[in-house]
Design a protein around this motif. Structure first.
Motif, PDB file in Angstrom:
ATOM      1  N   GLN A 221       1.039  -1.259  -0.008  1.00  0.00           N
ATOM      2  CA  GLN A 221       0.007   0.282  -0.087  1.00  0.00           C
ATOM      3  C   GLN A 221       0.712   1.219   0.006  1.00  0.00           C
ATOM      4  N   ALA A 222       1.805   1.207   0.857  1.00  0.00           N
ATOM      5  CA  ALA A 222       2.919   2.246   0.893  1.00  0.00           C
ATOM      6  C   ALA A 222       3.478   2.621  -0.661  1.00  0.00           C
ATOM      7  N   TRP A 223       3.784   1.615  -1.258  1.00  0.00           N
ATOM      8  CA  TRP A 223       4.577   1.615  -2.691  1.00  0.00           C
ATOM      9  C   TRP A 223       3.550   2.406  -3.551  1.00  0.00           C
ATOM     10  N   GLN A 224       2.135   1.794  -3.632  1.00  0.00           N
ATOM     11  CA  GLN A 224       1.144   2.334  -4.292  1.00  0.00           C
ATOM     12  C   GLN A 224       0.827   3.667  -3.957  1.00  0.00           C
ATOM     13  N   LYS A 225       0.798   4.193  -2.837  1.00  0.00           N
ATOM     14  CA  LYS A 225       0.585   5.504  -2.284  1.00  0.00           C
ATOM     15  C   LYS A 225       1.705   6.465  -3.053  1.00  0.00           C
ATOM     16  N   ALA A 226       3.208   6.109  -2.760  1.00  0.00           N
ATOM     17  CA  ALA A 226       4.251   6.641  -3.471  1.00  0.00           C
ATOM     18  C   ALA A 226       4.096   6.695  -4.897  1.00  0.00           C
ATOM     19  N   LEU A 227       3.527   5.650  -5.537  1.00  0.00           N
ATOM     20  CA  LEU A 227       3.892   5.784  -6.970  1.00  0.00           C
ATOM     21  C   LEU A 227       2.604   6.833  -7.404  1.00  0.00           C
ATOM     22  N   ARG A 228       1.715   6.703  -6.810  1.00  0.00           N
ATOM     23  CA  ARG A 228       0.265   7.608  -7.186  1.00  0.00           C
ATOM     24  C   ARG A 228       0.926   9.228  -6.777  1.00  0.00           C
ATOM     25  N   THR A 229       1.601   9.530  -5.928  1.00  0.00           N
ATOM     26  CA  THR A 229       2.168  10.813  -5.575  1.00  0.00           C
ATOM     27  C   THR A 229       3.390  11.201  -6.677  1.00  0.00           C
ATOM     28  N   CYS A 230       4.136  10.297  -7.163  1.00  0.00           N
ATOM     29  CA  CYS A 230       5.385  10.551  -7.872  1.00  0.00           C
ATOM     30  C   CYS A 230       5.198  10.452  -9.292  1.00  0.00           C
ATOM     31  N   ARG A 231       4.341   9.553  -9.856  1.00  0.00           N
ATOM     32  CA  ARG A 231       4.237   8.889 -11.244  1.00  0.00           C
ATOM     33  C   ARG A 231       4.067  10.259 -12.332  1.00  0.00           C
ATOM     34  N   SER A 232       3.153  11.160 -12.099  1.00  0.00           N
ATOM     35  CA  SER A 232       3.061  12.356 -13.050  1.00  0.00           C
ATOM     36  C   SER A 232       4.422  12.990 -12.870  1.00  0.00           C
ATOM     37  N   HIS A 233       4.930  13.377 -11.998  1.00  0.00           N
ATOM     38  CA  HIS A 233       6.254  14.201 -12.001  1.00  0.00           C
ATOM     39  C   HIS A 233       7.342  13.349 -12.417  1.00  0.00           C
ATOM     40  N   ILE A 234       7.349  12.126 -12.512  1.00  0.00           N
ATOM     41  CA  ILE A 234       8.445  11.348 -13.111  1.00  0.00           C
ATOM     42  C   ILE A 234       8.347  11.351 -14.390  1.00  0.00           C
ATOM     43  N   THR A 271       5.391  18.386 -25.628  1.00  0.00           N
ATOM     44  CA  THR A 271       5.423  18.316 -24.260  1.00  0.00           C
ATOM     45  C   THR A 271       4.440  19.201 -23.161  1.00  0.00           C
ATOM     46  N   PRO A 272       4.158  20.416 -23.788  1.00  0.00           N
ATOM     47  CA  PRO A 272       3.464  21.291 -23.063  1.00  0.00           C
ATOM     48  C   PRO A 272       2.106  20.699 -23.381  1.00  0.00           C
ATOM     49  N   THR A 273       1.913  20.001 -24.417  1.00  0.00           N
ATOM     50  CA  THR A 273       0.383  19.419 -24.567  1.00  0.00           C
ATOM     51  C   THR A 273       0.255  18.129 -23.774  1.00  0.00           C
ATOM     52  N   LEU A 274       1.454  17.534 -23.314  1.00  0.00           N
ATOM     53  CA  LEU A 274       1.135  16.149 -22.647  1.00  0.00           C
ATOM     54  C   LEU A 274       1.128  16.258 -21.371  1.00  0.00           C
ATOM     55  N   ASN A 275       1.831  17.665 -20.691  1.00  0.00           N
ATOM     56  CA  ASN A 275       2.118  17.732 -19.322  1.00  0.00           C
ATOM     57  C   ASN A 275       0.731  17.906 -18.521  1.00  0.00           C
ATOM     58  N   PRO A 276      -0.200  18.880 -19.304  1.00  0.00           N
ATOM     59  CA  PRO A 276      -1.684  18.840 -18.454  1.00  0.00           C
ATOM     60  C   PRO A 276      -2.289  17.562 -18.469  1.00  0.00           C
ATOM     61  N   LEU A 277      -2.097  16.624 -19.610  1.00  0.00           N
ATOM     62  CA  LEU A 277      -3.004  15.365 -19.790  1.00  0.00           C
ATOM     63  C   LEU A 277      -2.155  14.630 -18.696  1.00  0.00           C
ATOM     64  N   ILE A 278      -0.996  14.542 -18.668  1.00  0.00           N
ATOM     65  CA  ILE A 278      -0.435  13.530 -17.497  1.00  0.00           C
ATOM     66  C   ILE A 278      -0.806  13.849 -16.094  1.00  0.00           C
ATOM     67  N   HIS A 279      -0.877  15.259 -15.706  1.00  0.00           N
ATOM     68  CA  HIS A 279      -1.188  15.674 -14.310  1.00  0.00           C
ATOM     69  C   HIS A 279      -2.760  15.777 -14.128  1.00  0.00           C
ATOM     70  N   THR A 280      -3.604  15.432 -15.183  1.00  0.00           N
ATOM     71  CA  THR A 280      -4.984  15.462 -15.009  1.00  0.00           C
ATOM     72  C   THR A 280      -5.500  13.971 -15.024  1.00  0.00           C
ATOM     73  N   LEU A 281      -4.871  13.244 -16.066  1.00  0.00           N
ATOM     74  CA  LEU A 281      -5.314  12.046 -16.302  1.00  0.00           C
ATOM     75  C   LEU A 281      -4.795  10.885 -15.159  1.00  0.00           C
ATOM     76  N   ARG A 282      -3.482  11.122 -14.625  1.00  0.00           N
ATOM     77  CA  ARG A 282      -2.989  10.423 -13.737  1.00  0.00           C
ATOM     78  C   ARG A 282      -3.157  10.999 -12.175  1.00  0.00           C
ATOM     79  N   ASN A 283      -3.838  11.848 -12.146  1.00  0.00           N
ATOM     80  CA  ASN A 283      -4.164  12.661 -10.845  1.00  0.00           C
ATOM     81  C   ASN A 283      -5.525  12.192 -10.255  1.00  0.00           C
ATOM     82  N   LYS A 284      -5.539  11.625  -9.062  1.00  0.00           N
ATOM     83  CA  LYS A 284      -6.834  11.336  -8.422  1.00  0.00           C
ATOM     84  C   LYS A 284      -7.715  12.843  -8.032  1.00  0.00           C
ATOM     85  N   ASP A 285      -6.844  13.376  -7.460  1.00  0.00           N
ATOM     86  CA  ASP A 285      -7.607  14.808  -6.707  1.00  0.00           C
ATOM     87  C   ASP A 285      -7.884  15.758  -7.842  1.00  0.00           C
ATOM     88  N   MET A 286      -7.232  15.960  -9.028  1.00  0.00           N
ATOM     89  CA  MET A 286      -7.664  16.930  -9.963  1.00  0.00           C
ATOM     90  C   MET A 286      -8.818  16.202 -10.822  1.00  0.00           C
TER      91      MET A 286
END
Length: 304
Positions: A221-234, A271-286
């Motif tokens: 569960q900790a790994w999953q939480k860390a992955l959710r937190t960091c994957r968009s940034h990575i 890249t500027p087109t992909l960035n918002p897609l990455i942060h919205t599609l991979r972000n639960k809060d957003m």
């Protein structure tokens, strides 16, 4: 044969124009949406979304400093830019790109604090520190562009003014000089090393500390939480540093004449087109906020 070649060239330019235009519209809509949602929803008034808002603002301004001129040149046979316009584009694009480099390191530090020091996160990432880190990122970008762009623009130019590139940037522009540019290439490489390597080292150290902290817990569960937190940034870091490395860490003539235009399209359009897609599609809060806003809009339209 010549007419056929011209026709094919015209068809390619038309397709490229449409692709760039659609990507630019998506960039405007995506990054503007992130900025508005992050500012309007109180639940997103956190350090993470404060940094994300600045990243979206950078992408928005960076693309706008380049793509409209590119679209204007694609629509007609005359592909020109004024000297003043070229200088403005050089200063602005380099400042924003340099700022993004520092900001990505700041975001990695934020993730490290959130995962490694969760109980003290609010104390560590207090508003004043967050504001200071963002100010440092912007000032670093301004300082870098002031030095590099000024040196580049002060180079003596030869008789021609033909830039074999889509935009005015340092690796392409120093090739217009009618003097030996070896010293400028070394200066460009050293400035790139100073600007890129320390933030990259901070990013790697942050993720090393994150991995170490998660391994101590030994929880899936900790790994999953860390992955959710960091994957968009990575993903954003991989895109950013992969392209920047291709631009600034290879022989300058090879970059300009062979790969420069393709790489420019990647980091100014894709890249500027992909960035918002990455942060919205991979972000639960957003995604949750966007769904709530969408439902509220439907309710308001039904009532009206």
């Amino acid at each position: 044969m010549e007419m056929t070649n011209v026709s094919k060239g015209g068809d390619f330019i038309l397709i490229l124009f449409v692709v760039v235009l659609i990507s630019y519209i998506l960039t405007l809509v995506g990054n503007t949406a992130i900025i508005l949602v992050s500012c309007l929803d109180p639940k997103l008034h956190t350090p993470k979304y404060y940094f994300l808002t600045n990243l979206s603002l950078i992408d928005l301004c960076f693309t706008t400093s380049i793509v409209p001129q590119l679209l204007w040149n694609l629509r007609g046979p005359m592909k020109t830019i004024t000297p003043i316009g070229c200088a403005i584009q050089l200063y602005v694009s380099l400042a924003l790109g340099s700022t993004e480099c520092i900001l990505l390191a700041v975001m990695a530090f934020d993730h490290c604090a959130a995962i490694c020091r969760p109980l003290h996160y609010a104390t560590v990432m207090h508003p004043r520190l967050c504001q200071t880190l963002v100010e440092v990122a912007w000032l670093s970008g301004l300082g870098n562009t002031f030095i590099q762009s000024t040196i580049t623009l002060n180079l003596p130019l030869c008789g021609h003014r033909k830039l074999y590139h889509f935009m005015c940037e340092v690796p392409a522009m120093i090739n217009l000089a009618c003097v030996n540019i070896h010293a400028n290439e070394i200066e460009l490489l050293m400035a790139s090393l100073v600007l890129l390597l320390p933030p990259l080292e901070l990013i790697l150290i942050s993720y090393a500390l994150i991995a170490q902290a998660v391994m101590k817990i030994r929880s899936a569960q900790a790994w999953q939480k860390a992955l959710r937190t960091c994957r968009s940034h990575i993903l954003v870091v991989i895109l950013f540093y992969g392209i920047i490395t291709a631009v600034y860490f290879q022989p300058n003539s090879f970059y300009v004449h062979r790969q420069g235009k393709f790489i420019t399209l990647l980091y100014t359009v894709v890249t500027p087109t992909l960035n918002p897609l990455i942060h919205t599609l991979r972000n639960k809060d957003m995604k949750g906020v966007l769904k709530r806003l969408s439902r509220n809009k439907e309710i308001l339209s039904y009532i009206s």
